[in-house]
Design a protein around this motif. Structure first.
Motif, mmCIF file in Angstrom:
data_model
loop_
_atom_site.group_PDB
_atom_site.id
_atom_site.type_symbol
_atom_site.label_atom_id
_atom_site.label_comp_id
_atom_site.label_asym_id
_atom_site.label_seq_id
_atom_site.Cartn_x
_atom_site.Cartn_y
_atom_site.Cartn_z
ATOM 1 N N ALA A 57 0.834 -1.209 0.000
ATOM 2 C CA ALA A 57 0.000 0.000 0.000
ATOM 3 C C ALA A 57 0.861 1.248 0.000
ATOM 4 C CB ALA A 57 -0.934 -0.005 1.211
ATOM 5 N N HIS A 58 1.952 1.213 0.741
ATOM 6 C CA HIS A 58 2.861 2.367 0.788
ATOM 7 C C HIS A 58 3.417 2.672 -0.604
ATOM 8 C CE1 HIS A 58 5.626 5.200 2.584
ATOM 9 N NE2 HIS A 58 6.621 4.614 1.947
ATOM 10 N N VAL A 59 3.798 1.641 -1.333
ATOM 11 C CA VAL A 59 4.329 1.824 -2.691
ATOM 12 C C VAL A 59 3.221 2.274 -3.646
ATOM 13 C CG1 VAL A 59 5.349 0.606 -4.663
ATOM 14 C CG2 VAL A 59 6.207 0.179 -2.353
ATOM 15 N N LEU A 60 2.049 1.663 -3.552
ATOM 16 C CA LEU A 60 0.955 1.998 -4.471
ATOM 17 C C LEU A 60 0.403 3.400 -4.244
ATOM 18 C CD1 LEU A 60 -0.994 -1.377 -4.625
ATOM 19 C CD2 LEU A 60 0.478 -0.370 -6.385
ATOM 20 N N GLU A 61 0.556 3.947 -3.040
ATOM 21 C CA GLU A 61 0.112 5.328 -2.799
ATOM 22 C C GLU A 61 0.862 6.300 -3.701
ATOM 23 O OE1 GLU A 61 0.557 6.119 1.364
ATOM 24 O OE2 GLU A 61 -1.437 5.353 1.833
ATOM 25 N N ARG A 62 2.097 5.998 -4.041
ATOM 26 C CA ARG A 62 2.876 6.861 -4.945
ATOM 27 C C ARG A 62 2.291 6.862 -6.354
ATOM 28 N NH1 ARG A 62 8.427 4.060 -3.527
ATOM 29 N NH2 ARG A 62 8.201 4.148 -1.293
ATOM 30 N N HIS A 63 1.498 5.840 -6.675
ATOM 31 C CA HIS A 63 0.916 5.712 -8.011
ATOM 32 C C HIS A 63 -0.575 6.020 -8.032
ATOM 33 C CE1 HIS A 63 4.615 4.046 -9.582
ATOM 34 N NE2 HIS A 63 4.688 3.319 -8.485
ATOM 35 N N GLY A 64 -1.115 6.497 -6.908
ATOM 36 C CA GLY A 64 -2.501 6.934 -6.907
ATOM 37 C C GLY A 64 -3.456 6.173 -6.010
ATOM 38 N N LYS A 87 -10.949 0.188 -5.053
ATOM 39 C CA LYS A 87 -11.299 -0.799 -6.084
ATOM 40 C C LYS A 87 -11.118 -0.211 -7.482
ATOM 41 C CE LYS A 87 -14.822 -4.279 -7.027
ATOM 42 N NZ LYS A 87 -14.650 -4.296 -8.447
ATOM 43 N N ALA A 88 -11.537 1.039 -7.685
ATOM 44 C CA ALA A 88 -11.366 1.688 -8.985
ATOM 45 C C ALA A 88 -9.883 1.837 -9.320
ATOM 46 C CB ALA A 88 -12.055 3.048 -8.991
ATOM 47 N N PHE A 89 -9.052 2.190 -8.337
ATOM 48 C CA PHE A 89 -7.616 2.293 -8.569
ATOM 49 C C PHE A 89 -7.047 0.948 -9.005
ATOM 50 C CE2 PHE A 89 -3.427 1.289 -6.921
ATOM 51 C CZ PHE A 89 -2.656 2.184 -7.636
ATOM 52 N N LEU A 90 -7.406 -0.110 -8.294
ATOM 53 C CA LEU A 90 -6.868 -1.427 -8.636
ATOM 54 C C LEU A 90 -7.353 -1.891 -10.007
ATOM 55 C CD1 LEU A 90 -7.152 -3.142 -5.152
ATOM 56 C CD2 LEU A 90 -5.057 -2.423 -6.320
ATOM 57 N N ASP A 91 -8.602 -1.579 -10.357
ATOM 58 C CA ASP A 91 -9.102 -1.923 -11.694
ATOM 59 C C ASP A 91 -8.298 -1.212 -12.775
ATOM 60 O OD1 ASP A 91 -11.001 -3.620 -10.660
ATOM 61 O OD2 ASP A 91 -12.668 -2.209 -10.868
ATOM 62 N N ARG A 92 -8.018 0.079 -12.579
ATOM 63 C CA ARG A 92 -7.203 0.815 -13.554
ATOM 64 C C ARG A 92 -5.777 0.275 -13.584
ATOM 65 N NH1 ARG A 92 -9.568 5.114 -11.029
ATOM 66 N NH2 ARG A 92 -7.616 5.599 -9.967
ATOM 67 N N HIS A 93 -5.239 0.000 -12.409
ATOM 68 C CA HIS A 93 -3.857 -0.494 -12.297
ATOM 69 C C HIS A 93 -3.685 -1.814 -13.043
ATOM 70 C CE1 HIS A 93 0.096 -0.754 -10.505
ATOM 71 N NE2 HIS A 93 -0.177 -1.975 -10.080
ATOM 72 N N MET A 94 -4.711 -2.644 -13.028
ATOM 73 C CA MET A 94 -4.646 -3.934 -13.697
ATOM 74 C C MET A 94 -5.139 -3.866 -15.147
ATOM 75 S SD MET A 94 -3.169 -5.520 -11.372
ATOM 76 C CE MET A 94 -3.009 -7.036 -12.254
ATOM 77 N N PRO A 124 -10.104 1.871 -18.796
ATOM 78 C CA PRO A 124 -9.189 2.859 -19.378
ATOM 79 C C PRO A 124 -9.039 4.067 -18.463
ATOM 80 C CG PRO A 124 -11.293 2.879 -20.519
ATOM 81 C CD PRO A 124 -11.335 1.737 -19.546
ATOM 82 N N VAL A 125 -7.886 4.652 -18.496
ATOM 83 C CA VAL A 125 -7.615 5.846 -17.693
ATOM 84 C C VAL A 125 -8.306 7.022 -18.361
ATOM 85 C CG1 VAL A 125 -5.803 7.348 -16.816
ATOM 86 C CG2 VAL A 125 -5.422 4.897 -16.969
ATOM 87 N N ARG A 126 -8.969 7.848 -17.551
ATOM 88 C CA ARG A 126 -9.602 9.044 -18.105
ATOM 89 C C ARG A 126 -8.517 9.990 -18.601
ATOM 90 N NH1 ARG A 126 -12.678 10.083 -12.895
ATOM 91 N NH2 ARG A 126 -11.364 11.905 -12.993
ATOM 92 N N PRO A 127 -8.818 10.832 -19.596
ATOM 93 C CA PRO A 127 -7.805 11.733 -20.141
ATOM 94 C C PRO A 127 -7.256 12.729 -19.121
ATOM 95 C CG PRO A 127 -9.778 11.729 -21.519
ATOM 96 C CD PRO A 127 -10.079 10.900 -20.327
ATOM 97 N N ASP A 128 -8.039 13.092 -18.107
ATOM 98 C CA ASP A 128 -7.564 14.074 -17.142
ATOM 99 C C ASP A 128 -6.785 13.445 -15.982
ATOM 100 O OD1 ASP A 128 -9.892 12.846 -16.246
ATOM 101 O OD2 ASP A 128 -10.484 14.573 -15.030
ATOM 102 N N GLU A 129 -6.618 12.110 -15.971
ATOM 103 C CA GLU A 129 -5.855 11.437 -14.926
ATOM 104 C C GLU A 129 -4.471 11.074 -15.437
ATOM 105 O OE1 GLU A 129 -7.583 8.022 -13.155
ATOM 106 O OE2 GLU A 129 -9.540 8.942 -12.954
ATOM 107 N N PRO A 130 -3.472 11.125 -14.560
ATOM 108 C CA PRO A 130 -2.155 10.665 -15.000
ATOM 109 C C PRO A 130 -2.183 9.156 -15.197
ATOM 110 C CG PRO A 130 -2.133 11.177 -12.663
ATOM 111 C CD PRO A 130 -3.468 11.606 -13.196
ATOM 112 N N PRO A 131 -1.465 8.644 -16.177
ATOM 113 C CA PRO A 131 -1.479 7.200 -16.415
ATOM 114 C C PRO A 131 -0.777 6.448 -15.283
ATOM 115 C CG PRO A 131 0.110 8.269 -17.831
ATOM 116 C CD PRO A 131 -0.641 9.351 -17.114
#
Length: 108
Positions: free
Chosen positions: A49-56, A73-80, A84-91
């Motif tokens: 979790a500490h590492v994944l916080e750096r990625h959103g 859950k939405a973060f993990l779905d995008r991560h996997m 698709p990532v929304r255009p206004d979110e960093p990949p």
């Protein structure tokens, strides 16, 4: 006169139900670890979790004392790659395993 049985006290601690969904919107870290990683690997969650916080990954909300589960859950779905990532979110970048070069650049 017969004594009636005392009502059982509710269990203190995380309510692990055996499903992949937590018991509330702001579960504690133990319950999230169980939902995400399963029963035998919950200890891994704290470093992960500490590492994944750096990625959103959503941080623990100080008012509610937990992470907002739908956002986790939405973060993990995008991560996997499930959404698709929304255009206004960093990949969210995932490093693919590859050959190690040891930091030495090949000569051209």
């Amino acid at each position: 006169m017969v004594d009636s049985p005392k009502p059982k006290k509710p269990a203190i601690g995380p309510r692990i139900t055996g499903t992949a969904e937590p018991s509330c919107l702001f579960p504690d870290e133990n319950e999230i670890a169980h939902c995400v990683l399963g029963k035998g690997r919950t200890r891994m969650w704290f470093g992960l979790a500490h590492v994944l916080e750096r990625h959103g990954l959503p941080r623990i909300d100080p008012q509610f004392g937990g992470r907002y589960w739908p956002a986790v859950k939405a973060f993990l779905d995008r991560h996997m790659g499930l959404h698709p990532v929304r255009p206004d979110e960093p990949p969210v970048f995932r490093r693919e395993p590859g050959p190690r070069t040891g930091g030495v650049k090949p000569r051209a």
